[in-house]
Structures are given as structure tokens and as C-alpha cells.
Write an enzyme that holds these catalytic residues in place. Structure first.
Site, PDB file in Angstrom:
ATOM      1  N   THR A   1       0.170   0.035   6.620  1.00 29.98           N
ATOM      2  CA  THR A   1       0.668  -0.736   5.491  1.00 29.98           C
ATOM      3  C   THR A   1       1.087  -2.104   5.992  1.00 29.98           C
ATOM      4  OG1 THR A   1       2.248  -0.740   3.657  1.00 29.98           O
ATOM      5  CG2 THR A   1       3.030   0.138   5.750  1.00 29.98           C
ATOM      6  N   GLY A   2       1.045  -3.087   5.118  1.00 29.31           N
ATOM      7  CA  GLY A   2       1.370  -4.441   5.528  1.00 29.31           C
ATOM      8  C   GLY A   2       0.173  -5.353   5.363  1.00 29.31           C
TER       9      GLY A   2
ATOM     10  N   THR B   1       0.795  -1.217   0.000  1.00 30.30           N
ATOM     11  CA  THR B   1       0.000   0.000   0.000  1.00 30.30           C
ATOM     12  C   THR B   1       0.835   1.276   0.000  1.00 30.30           C
ATOM     13  OG1 THR B   1      -1.556  -1.218   1.370  1.00 30.30           O
ATOM     14  CG2 THR B   1      -1.841   1.169   1.279  1.00 30.30           C
TER      15      THR B   1
ATOM     16  N   ARG C   1     -11.426 -10.732  -1.987  1.00 26.74           N
ATOM     17  CA  ARG C   1     -10.810 -10.262  -0.745  1.00 26.74           C
ATOM     18  C   ARG C   1     -10.632  -8.755  -0.773  1.00 26.74           C
ATOM     19  NH1 ARG C   1      -5.766  -7.413   0.783  1.00 26.74           N
ATOM     20  NH2 ARG C   1      -5.257  -8.077   2.903  1.00 26.74           N
ATOM     21  N   VAL C   2     -11.002  -8.105   0.306  1.00 28.29           N
ATOM     22  CA  VAL C   2     -10.789  -6.674   0.488  1.00 28.29           C
ATOM     23  C   VAL C   2      -9.938  -6.491   1.742  1.00 28.29           C
ATOM     24  CG1 VAL C   2     -11.887  -4.450   0.999  1.00 28.29           C
ATOM     25  CG2 VAL C   2     -12.927  -6.013  -0.665  1.00 28.29           C
ATOM     26  N   GLY C   3      -8.897  -5.704   1.637  1.00 30.17           N
ATOM     27  CA  GLY C   3      -8.008  -5.484   2.769  1.00 30.17           C
ATOM     28  C   GLY C   3      -8.382  -4.266   3.575  1.00 30.17           C
ATOM     29  N   ASP C   4      -7.400  -3.730   4.286  1.00 33.71           N
ATOM     30  CA  ASP C   4      -7.654  -2.601   5.179  1.00 33.71           C
ATOM     31  C   ASP C   4      -7.691  -1.261   4.461  1.00 33.71           C
ATOM     32  OD1 ASP C   4      -4.778  -3.014   4.765  1.00 33.71           O
ATOM     33  OD2 ASP C   4      -4.528  -1.302   6.112  1.00 33.71           O
TER      34      ASP C   4
ATOM     35  N   GLY D   1      -3.232  -6.375   5.855  1.00 35.89           N
ATOM     36  CA  GLY D   1      -4.383  -5.602   6.281  1.00 35.89           C
ATOM     37  C   GLY D   1      -5.246  -6.274   7.312  1.00 35.89           C
TER      38      GLY D   1
END
Length: 347
Positions: A258-259, A207, A235-238, A261
């Protein structure tokens, strides 16, 4: 007689202070203690934050709004096909779809986000349109794409030959395991973090999160990514989640992450950072305490991933902290020409 005059003078001053309500008194004391704010200022995650900051600074140095600056800044890596974790050229999911997540938030608490968006390079600009043109905060999937096309965004094929080649090579084994601080042999240097062992790309972490404080003293933030490579479809991350990938409170400060999520989503990480700053902690302390919370919940999991937080407060103070060594962030202000700084780590 002189002592009596002093007593009356100080008594009157004390009465005046007591006539203020406690919040007003606390605010008055705080204003006296705080140094002059550093502004304008922009910070962003990872080494691709350098060119992103340069674009944002063009807006800020001319007196522009922080919101415009963060959008302009993160659009730079979104359009760079050599950055295979954001926008055009992003690594696909395991089914071959490049899906983008992004969110943006301004000084008034307005926000917009998109999740699992395909075929549009500048997910951050679609997120801003969601904020400004709809009554909603988030649009996802086919609905997000439909909205983007209706708003005039051009449809584009995002899977570049390089990313497709890497995906097809991955399909031979289909192994899915995060690796930390791996050697990027193609670039001849170590990268900060890779969700997978992905050869041949210039940047193989994830990110870009960007935070800005403009000359008027207002904060805004943006966050955009193509997510973990070879993730499950859908899939949806942070990154598009307010309070996870990004949070802005114009009275206090702003934070981005970042990283991996999933780790920050489980603790509302960026909201936690901002709330710790509200309690009086510096940005660095707030980021460190939030990382420590992740470790406390599951030490073994924390050792196996990378997660970092970056924050600024209203005074322009900056802080960052991550789980593993290797995270860096870019800073640009009149006092600090555009440069990278290494974040501190728990492990």
C-alpha cells in the site's frame, strides 16, 4: 559391548537420514521446528480493514475458501462511498474519471486483474472473472469494461457528489504533490497517509490489500483501489500488478503493498517479500528488508512518500513494515479478535 550396540544404532539412523535427498531432509527438519499453524486467519491494510476482515471472517469461520474470503472482504470498502480511495466514490483522475485497479490470486497460482476500469463498483469481482473465465491474467480500460458488462456486472456512475466537489476544488490549483501523515481535520484525527491534501473524507489513504489463510491451510489474496487521486488519465498503479501490489505462493506465504505504487513496482515489492520468506526470513523481516531496498535505491524519494508491506506465511505468522510512521493493519483470527496493529517504520 553396550557401546558397540549404540554405535551400530546411531550408524543405522544416520544412514537412513543420508538416504533422503537434501530437500526432503530440510523439509523434515523444518516441519519439526515449526510451531502449529494459526488458521484460519485474515489480515488487511488500514482501518477500513476492520469491516473488511469481518466479512472475510464469516467465510473463513465456516470452513470457506480463502479466495472467497478475500473477495467478500474487499467488496465492503469497494461499496462504501465514504471511502474515497476505493471503488464507489473513489477520487477521480485529473480529467474527472474514476478508474479502478484490482487483482486477486489463489492458492494454485491462478490470478486475474483489471486496470483503469470505469463504471463498475466491484473491480475485485471482475478480476476474479478474468481469472476464471478467460485465458488471460489482465484486462484494462475499455476492454475490461466490455468484459465486465458481458459478465453481467451493472454499469454505475462512480463519481459521487463529495468526490466531484473535491476534484473541482483541486482544479483551481491543480497541485499534485504527495503528503505524508497529514491531519484530516474533518475526521478530527491523523490519517496514516494521503496521496494529496484531501479535505472532508473519512479515509484518505489508499489501497486495501487483504491476505487470508483458510482452515485447509491455503492462501489467497486480493488488492483493490481507485489509485492516486488526480493522477494522469490512464495511470495504473501497483494494485493490479502481480508481484507488485500482491503476490501469493501457497508453499511459502503471501504479501500485499500500500502507498505510492510506483515505488513497489520498481522493485517487484511483494514478490521480493515472498522470496525473502522463502529464504527463511519471518514476514516482518521480509517486509523490513524490502522497505530497506526502496530506501537504498533512492533515499530522498523514500523520505517523500509512504509505502508499506503486509505479509503472512504458511504458519500464520504476520509481519508489516513501512517507510513512514502511521501505517496500520487489521488482523482477525480465533487467537486475535478483529483489531488494528501499528506497523513498524524505517523513518
Amino acid at each position: 559391548m553396550q557401546d558397540r550396540r549404540k554405535f551400530l544404532k546411531w550408524s543405522a539412523a544416520g544412514a537412513a537420514l543420508l538416504s533422503l535427498d537434501r530437500p526432503a531432509l530440510a523439509a523434515a527438519v523444518t516441519r519439526r521446528q515449526r510451531p502449529e499453524a494459526v488458521r484460519p486467519l485474515v489480515v488487511s491494510t488500514w482501518d477500513f480493514g476492520i469491516p473488511a476482515n469481518a466479512a472475510a471472517w464469516e467465510v473463513l469461520r465456516s470452513g470457506g475458501r480463502a479466495l472467497d474470503a478475500v473477495e467478500a472482504g474487499v467488496k465492503v470498502p469497494e461499496a462504501d462511498p465514504q471511502i474515497q480511495t476505493i471503488g464507489l466514490g473513489g477520487f477521480p483522475d485529473r480529467d474527472g474519471h474514476v478508474t479502478l485497479d484490482a487483482c486477486i490470486m489463489d492458492e494454485k497460482g491462478n490470478a486475474g486483474s483489471v486496470g483503469c476500469l470505469e463504471h463498475i463498483v466491484h473491480a475485485i469481482s471482475v478480476a476474479r472473472r478474468v481469472m476464471e473465465k478467460t485465458p488471460h491474467v489482465m484486462l484494462v480500460g475499455d476492454g475490461a469494461l466490455q468484459f465486465a458488462l458481458e459478465q453481467g456486472f451493472p454499469r454505475q456512475h462512480l463519481l459521487t457528489p463529495a468526490s466531484e466537489k473535491a476534484w473541482r476544488k483541486w482544479l483551481q490549483t491543480s497541485k499534485y504533490k504527495p503528503e505524508i501523515n497529514i491531519e484530516n481535520k474533518a475526521a478530527g484525527r491523523k490519517t496514516a497517509f494521503s496521496p494529496l491534501r484531501l479535505p472532508g473524507n473519512r479515509y484518505n489513504h489508499d489501497t486495501i490489500g487483504m491476505l487470508a489463510l483458510d482452515a485447509a491451510g491455503n492462501l489467497s489474496g486480493a488488492c483493490t483501489t481507485s489509485g492516486l487521486a488526480y493522477k494522469m488519465h490512464g495511470r495504473v498503479g501497483d494494485s493490479p500488478i502481480l508481484g507488485a501490489g500482491l503476490f501469493v505462493d501457497n508453499e511459502i506465504g503471501a504479501a500485499t503493498s500500500t502507498g505510492v505504487g510506483e515505488a513497489t513496482m520498481r522493485i517487484c515489492g511483494t514478490h521480493t517479500v515472498v522470496e525473502l520468506m522463502r529464504q527463511g526470513h519471518s514476514p516482518e523481516e521480509a517486509c523490513r528488508m524490502t522497505v530497506e531496498r526502496v530506501v537504498k535505491k533512492d533515499p530522498d524519494y523514500a523520505r517523500s512518500i509512504q509505502l508499506g508491506f503486509l505479509a503472512i506465511n504458511k504458519q500464520g505468522e504476520i509481519g508489516a513494515w513501512c517507510l513512514q510512521k502511521g501505517f496500520n493493519y487489521a488482523v482477525y483470527s480465533q487467537q486475535t479478535p478483529n483489531r488494528l496493529i501499528d506497523g513498524k517504520s524505517y523513518f
